[in-house]
Design an enzyme around this catalytic site. Structure first.
Site, PDB file in Angstrom:
ATOM      1  N   VAL A   1      48.634  34.079  46.234  1.00 31.58           N
ATOM      2  CA  VAL A   1      49.804  34.656  45.752  1.00 31.58           C
ATOM      3  C   VAL A   1      50.758  35.037  46.698  1.00 31.58           C
ATOM      4  CG1 VAL A   1      48.436  35.561  43.673  1.00 31.58           C
ATOM      5  CG2 VAL A   1      48.876  36.920  45.924  1.00 31.58           C
TER       6      VAL A   1
ATOM      7  N   TYR B   1      46.636  49.713  52.298  1.00 30.86           N
ATOM      8  CA  TYR B   1      46.419  49.495  50.825  1.00 30.86           C
ATOM      9  C   TYR B   1      46.895  50.704  49.845  1.00 30.86           C
ATOM     10  CZ  TYR B   1      42.782  48.655  47.111  1.00 30.86           C
ATOM     11  OH  TYR B   1      42.372  48.224  45.949  1.00 30.86           O
TER      12      TYR B   1
HETATM   13  P1  NAD Z   1      37.136  41.318  44.937  1.00 35.56           P
HETATM   14  O1  NAD Z   1      37.288  41.130  46.597  1.00 35.56           O
HETATM   15  O2  NAD Z   1      35.700  40.960  44.364  1.00 35.56           O
HETATM   16  O3  NAD Z   1      38.080  40.159  44.300  1.00 35.56           O
HETATM   17  C1  NAD Z   1      39.324  39.827  44.714  1.00 35.56           C
HETATM   18  C2  NAD Z   1      39.570  38.180  44.416  1.00 35.56           C
HETATM   19  O4  NAD Z   1      41.048  38.173  44.884  1.00 35.56           O
HETATM   20  C3  NAD Z   1      38.778  37.353  45.040  1.00 35.56           C
HETATM   21  O5  NAD Z   1      38.446  36.134  44.466  1.00 35.56           O
HETATM   22  C4  NAD Z   1      39.653  36.635  46.033  1.00 35.56           C
HETATM   23  O6  NAD Z   1      39.216  35.353  46.456  1.00 35.56           O
HETATM   24  C5  NAD Z   1      41.102  36.694  45.498  1.00 35.56           C
HETATM   25  N1  NAD Z   1      42.196  36.869  46.171  1.00 35.56           N
HETATM   26  C6  NAD Z   1      42.555  37.295  47.602  1.00 35.56           C
HETATM   27  N2  NAD Z   1      43.569  37.189  48.000  1.00 35.56           N
HETATM   28  C7  NAD Z   1      44.128  36.377  47.303  1.00 35.56           C
HETATM   29  C8  NAD Z   1      45.363  35.742  47.386  1.00 35.56           C
HETATM   30  N3  NAD Z   1      46.213  35.795  48.339  1.00 35.56           N
HETATM   31  N4  NAD Z   1      45.789  34.854  46.257  1.00 35.56           N
HETATM   32  C9  NAD Z   1      44.977  34.661  45.421  1.00 35.56           C
HETATM   33  N5  NAD Z   1      43.710  35.362  45.253  1.00 35.56           N
HETATM   34  C10 NAD Z   1      43.354  36.063  46.369  1.00 35.56           C
HETATM   35  O7  NAD Z   1      37.787  42.454  44.496  1.00 35.56           O
HETATM   36  P2  NAD Z   1      37.684  43.406  43.073  1.00 35.56           P
HETATM   37  O8  NAD Z   1      37.254  44.782  43.263  1.00 35.56           O
HETATM   38  O9  NAD Z   1      37.433  42.489  42.207  1.00 35.56           O
HETATM   39  O10 NAD Z   1      39.472  43.771  43.128  1.00 35.56           O
HETATM   40  C11 NAD Z   1      40.394  43.209  42.173  1.00 35.56           C
HETATM   41  C12 NAD Z   1      41.522  44.112  42.034  1.00 35.56           C
HETATM   42  O11 NAD Z   1      41.299  45.333  41.766  1.00 35.56           O
HETATM   43  C13 NAD Z   1      42.130  44.193  43.496  1.00 35.56           C
HETATM   44  O12 NAD Z   1      43.595  44.338  43.412  1.00 35.56           O
HETATM   45  C14 NAD Z   1      41.769  45.443  44.188  1.00 35.56           C
HETATM   46  O13 NAD Z   1      42.752  45.874  45.014  1.00 35.56           O
HETATM   47  C15 NAD Z   1      41.834  46.401  42.836  1.00 35.56           C
HETATM   48  N6  NAD Z   1      40.811  47.506  42.885  1.00 35.56           N
HETATM   49  C16 NAD Z   1      39.580  47.446  43.099  1.00 35.56           C
HETATM   50  C17 NAD Z   1      38.817  48.511  43.188  1.00 35.56           C
HETATM   51  C18 NAD Z   1      37.311  48.653  43.432  1.00 35.56           C
HETATM   52  O14 NAD Z   1      36.674  49.493  43.349  1.00 35.56           O
HETATM   53  N7  NAD Z   1      36.573  47.350  43.356  1.00 35.56           N
HETATM   54  C19 NAD Z   1      39.308  49.883  42.952  1.00 35.56           C
HETATM   55  C20 NAD Z   1      40.681  49.769  42.570  1.00 35.56           C
HETATM   56  C21 NAD Z   1      41.505  48.488  42.567  1.00 35.56           C
END
Ligand code: NAD
Length: 251
Positions: free
Chosen positions: A61, A151
């Site tokens: 992205v 972040y």
């Molecule tokens: P995760 O690490 O399990 O999954 C993230 C996915 O994004 C991975 O499959 C990775 O390959 C992909 N990714 C990373 N960089 C990328 C890029 N440049 N282009 C395309 N894909 C890319 O994380 P998650 O916990 O599933 O998080 C998903 C979203 O939710 C994120 O935006 C994260 O910041 C947000 N979030 C997560 C939590 C939590 O507690 N897990 C809480 C709040 C927000």
């Protein structure tokens, strides 16, 4: 009839975790989903388990040209682009005095530039179709979190971005909203647990659950339920909002 019957969606970072749960939920509600992720093979694997005409694709992205190409392909393949979920994310946590320029920049590139590139590319097709649903995945870290200057800044920025999209795009039938999850059990929080020195993720998760009013950690499906609401047709009068999916109240 599913709540997204006939709709075409693109979910970034959808190979695993929260993005994969959103892709599964949307496909289960009748959407054709473009499962886009940095890891193209994993994206294809996730998409192969979905019903209907979903498919997986490799996408960084933070790479504008790659975003423009993938968005165009998705819109052509599915005949429209109705729903965009900006979910791709990374963490590079460090206390401020130790945070490197690279840690700062890479988090900004993925969360902020990434969402900007995807929205700019997608709005063209949504405006043409007179319909669109944009869902940005923010975080409770937007309210401030130790070790996450990069972040938390990016996730707070996404909320301002969401409200601006809502103001600009509403007249074209497009809404923009954000879901801000709290602690969700995924690879991302496993990495956090390891950084904080926990060998056993379950121990970390149990401690976090104690701080959450509903008494449990979040699951990717909890976030998918909130994203589905914003992505659905019935949410047409709700735009520029931030919904905290955190098991308790957040500002
Ligand atoms: P995760 O690490 O399990 O999954 C993230 C996915 O994004 C991975 O499959 C990775 O390959 C992909 N990714 C990373 N960089 C990328 C890029 N440049 N282009 C395309 N894909 C890319 O994380 P998650 O916990 O599933 O998080 C998903 C979203 O939710 C994120 O935006 C994260 O910041 C947000 N979030 C997560 C939590 C939590 O507690 N897990 C809480 C709040 C927000």
């Amino acid at each position: 009839m599913g709540r997204l019957e006939g709709r075409a969606a693109l979910v970034t970072g959808a190979a695993r975790g929260i993005g994969a749960a959103i892709a599964r939920r949307f496909a289960g509600e009748g959407a054709r989903v473009c499962v886009a992720d940095l890891d193209g093979d994993a994206a294809a694997g996730t998409a192969s388990g979905l019903p209907g005409e979903s498919y997986g694709v490799s996408l960084d992205v933070s790479d504008r040209e790659s975003v423009d190409r993938v968005v165009e392909e998705a819109a052509e393949r599915h005949g429209s682009l109705d729903v965009l979920v900006n979910n791709a994310g990374v963490t590079h946590d460090n206390l401020l005095f130790r945070m490197t320029d690279e840690e700062w920049a890479s988090v900004m590139d993925v969360h902020l530039a990434g969402a900007f590139y995807c929205c700019r590319a997608a709005q063209r097709y949504m405006v043409d179709g007179g319909y669109g649903r944009i869902v940005n995945i923010s975080s409770t870290s937007a309210l401030g979190n130790r070790g996450q200057a990069n972040y938390s800044t990016a996730k707070a920025g996404l909320q301002g971005f969401t409200k601006t999209l809502a103001a600009e795009l509403g007249r074209f039938g497009i809404t923009a909203n954000a879901v801000a999850p709290g602690f969700i059990e995924t690879e991302m929080t496993r990495t956090t647990a390891a950084r904080l020195g926990y060998e056993d993720f379950e121990e970390f998760a149990a401690l976090r659950a104690k701080e959450i009013p509903v008494g449990r950690g979040g699951r990717p499906e909890d976030v998918a339920a909130a994203a589905l609401f914003f992505a659905s047709e019935e949410a047409s009068f709700i735009s520029g909002q931030v919904l905290y999916a955190a098991g308790g109240p957040k500002a």
